[in-house]
Scaffold this active site. Structure first.
Site, PDB file in Angstrom:
ATOM      1  CE  LYS A  48      -3.897   2.019   2.446  1.00  0.00           C
ATOM      2  NZ  LYS A  48      -4.651   1.680   3.860  1.00  0.00           N
ATOM      3  CB  SER A  72      -8.127   3.564   2.997  1.00  0.00           C
ATOM      4  OG  SER A  72      -7.248   3.186   3.911  1.00  0.00           O
ATOM      5  CB  SER A 121      -8.439   0.780   5.815  1.00  0.00           C
ATOM      6  OG  SER A 121      -8.986   2.000   5.766  1.00  0.00           O
TER       7      SER A 121
HETATM    8  N1  GLN Z   1     -12.973   4.253   6.596  1.00  0.00           N
HETATM    9  C1  GLN Z   1     -12.476   4.546   7.667  1.00  0.00           C
HETATM   10  C2  GLN Z   1     -12.073   6.111   7.482  1.00  0.00           C
HETATM   11  O1  GLN Z   1     -12.383   6.616   6.435  1.00  0.00           O
HETATM   12  C3  GLN Z   1     -11.211   3.911   8.098  1.00  0.00           C
HETATM   13  C4  GLN Z   1      -9.966   4.348   7.169  1.00  0.00           C
HETATM   14  C5  GLN Z   1      -8.803   3.311   7.617  1.00  0.00           C
HETATM   15  O2  GLN Z   1      -9.103   2.351   8.458  1.00  0.00           O
HETATM   16  N2  GLN Z   1      -7.712   4.114   7.272  1.00  0.00           N
HETATM   17  O3  GLN Z   1     -11.452   6.846   8.252  1.00  0.00           O
END
Ligand code: GLN
Length: 496
Positions: A80, A155, A179
């Protein structure tokens, strides 16, 4: 030999048995990554040097003793774009870091390299990992390989899509509020968020430091265990890492759930708020666990209903502080000025940051700054931190009655591109089943079990006690054997 059904463990075995060369493996994934990227957009950067690096390894197969030290020898992985990779651009999917080439590796990246792994490239994500759909990336939205009109989740959407489409055998993701687990569920792969402190955060672009953890995203549970073993453990460069021993999870996999006490989290099992296919999948998993001799214990944690509010206050507050470093002076995007007369330092910062950050990141910075400002701190940040503590206490109490907790990963399978992008509340509520695990510092795994009526993958989540990743791997392993998602559907994606 190598096809879309090949797992990370297969790759390791094939290299070890000299059935394939490291360069052949690399070429196979490189070819798929290059060919499929125009439609999926899972990669932000492909590592140009990887084939050369692979060729150099072809003639130096390790001996038995070295294999033990280098269990990922010759395996090309997707990373990532939140992880710093020495000499390889690391963008966090933001214009702010679009040109950033780190001078060092994140600890997890250097551990993977020491274990013999190669870096195939850097994967797409939501900007600074803020989002649930990989639509906020500066480098364009990523698509779900099961259905190109659907999001891959986020994400870590690029990581999930790349593994599902066999553009790499396995990938690393980060999980601050879901995420790793949610995109794994949307793309039909395995994803584990380890216990907070299990994996070093050194060299990972910081989003919310008290919540961020890195973890593997793979086709099988065994693959996830193999990678987590390599990246886990104490790191003097990250004071929050734990000295807890790192077990050999992959050698201890046990699919027998007899006698296991599985808590069933009532707040998330309300059938009326779950998509019908997700509800059905959970029922099937419950029936299977019962049949195999596990006992199902209904548990109630009323505070999880506040998880999303608490999470967005805390995560945004920490983000506003972490992202203050991007000013365009030390590093980060620098705006072009025609002339500097009348340009104050404040205007300079402001232009750099206005141009460098996208809309979602800006709104989180503003929300977080507001929560932390004098006069509001007590009502928002402090209150949220107090509820967070109570939530953790409640989870730990529940774990006196059960060994693991079963819940959905998300209330629905993947949604359509664009469907929630302009409705932040809907997008945030999507995280209801995952954020509490981060807030409470627990571990959680997402394991695929079936396809929805529309042919989109559905996974379920197991939540574990701090540092009990083994139970999560075992539950996942049991479902993998019984539901055989991976074996049943591994031929669905080669048409890409
Ligand atoms: N969807 C969550 C957010 O927007 C989690 C994101 C993540 O785990 N990096 O913050």
């Amino acid at each position: 030999m190598l096809d879309t059904g090949t797992t990370l463990s297969d790759v390791i075995r094939l290299i070890k048995e000299r059935v394939v060369k490291v360069s052949e493996v690399t070429q196979f994934y490189l070819e798929r990554a290059t060919r499929l990227n125009p439609s999926i957009n899972a990669f932000i950067t492909v590592n140009d040097a990887v084939l050369d690096q692979a060729q150099k390894m072809d003639d130096q197969l390790p001996n038995q003793e070295q294999w033990e030290k280098q269990p990922l020898w010759g395996v090309p992985l997707g990373i990532k774009d939140m992880f710093c990779t020495k000499g390889l651009r690391t963008t966090a999917a933001s214009r702010m870091l679009a040109q950033f080439v780190p001078p060092y590796d994140a600890t997890v990246v250097s551990r993977l390299k020491q274990a013999g792994a190669l870096i195939l490239g850097k994967l797409n994500q939501d900007e600074f990992a803020m989002g649930s759909s990989t639509e906020t990336s500066y480098f364009g939205q990523c698509r779900n390989p099961w259905h190109l009109e659907y999001v891959p989740g986020g994400s870590s959407g690029g990581s999930a899509a790349a593994v599902a489409a066999s553009m790499c055998p396995a990938a690393l993701g980060t999980d601050t509020g879901g995420s790793i687990r949610q995109p794994a569920h949307f793309c039909g792969i395995v994803g584990i968020k380890p216990t907070y402190g299990r994996v070093s955060r050194f060299g990972i672009v910081a989003f919310a430091s008290s919540l961020d953890q890195a973890g593997p995203m793979t086709k099988t549970v065994e693959d996830a265990a193999r990678i987590l073993e390599v990246i886990s453990g104490l790191d003097i460069k990250d004071q929050t890492t734990s000295s807890e021993k790192v077990p050999s999870w992959s050698n201890n996999l046990n699919p027998n759930v007899r006698g296991l006490r599985v808590g069933v989290l009532q707040e998330f099992m309300d059938k009326s708020s779950l998509n019908i296919d997700v509800a059905r999948a959970l029922e099937e998993v419950e029936a299977f666990l019962r049949k195999e001799g596990a006992s199902l214990v209904p548990i109630s944690l009323p505070l999880v209903k506040h998880g999303v509010s608490v999470y967005y206050l805390i995560a945004s507050s920490e983000a506003s502080s972490n992202l203050a470093r991007y000013d365009g002076v030390r590093y980060g995007h620098r705006a072009q000025f025609d002339h500097f007369s009348g340009v104050t330092l404040e205007r300079f910062y402001s232009r750099n940051r206005s141009e460098g950050f996208g809309a979602e990141v800006k709104s989180r910075i503003m929300l977080g700054t507001y929560c932390l400002s004098a006069g509001y701190y007590d009502a928002y940040y402090k209150k949220a931190s107090q509820v967070r503590r109570l939530l953790r206490d409640d989870f730990l109490k529940a774990f006196q009655q059960c060994d693991v907790i079963l819940s959905p990963v998300s209330t629905t399978p993947a949604f359509r591109l664009g469907e929630r992008l302009h409705d932040p509340l809907q997008m945030y509520l999507n995280d209801i089943c995952t954020v509490s695990v981060n807030l409470a510092g627990l571990c959680g795994i997402s394991v695929p079990v079936t396809l929805s009526s529309q042919g989109l993958p559905i996974g379920v989540q197991f939540i574990g006690k701090p540092f009990d990743e083994q139970s999560l791997f075992n539950c996942g392993f049991a479902l993998e054997k019984a539901f055989a998602f991976y074996r049943r559907f591994k031929n669905e994606l080669p048409r890409l």
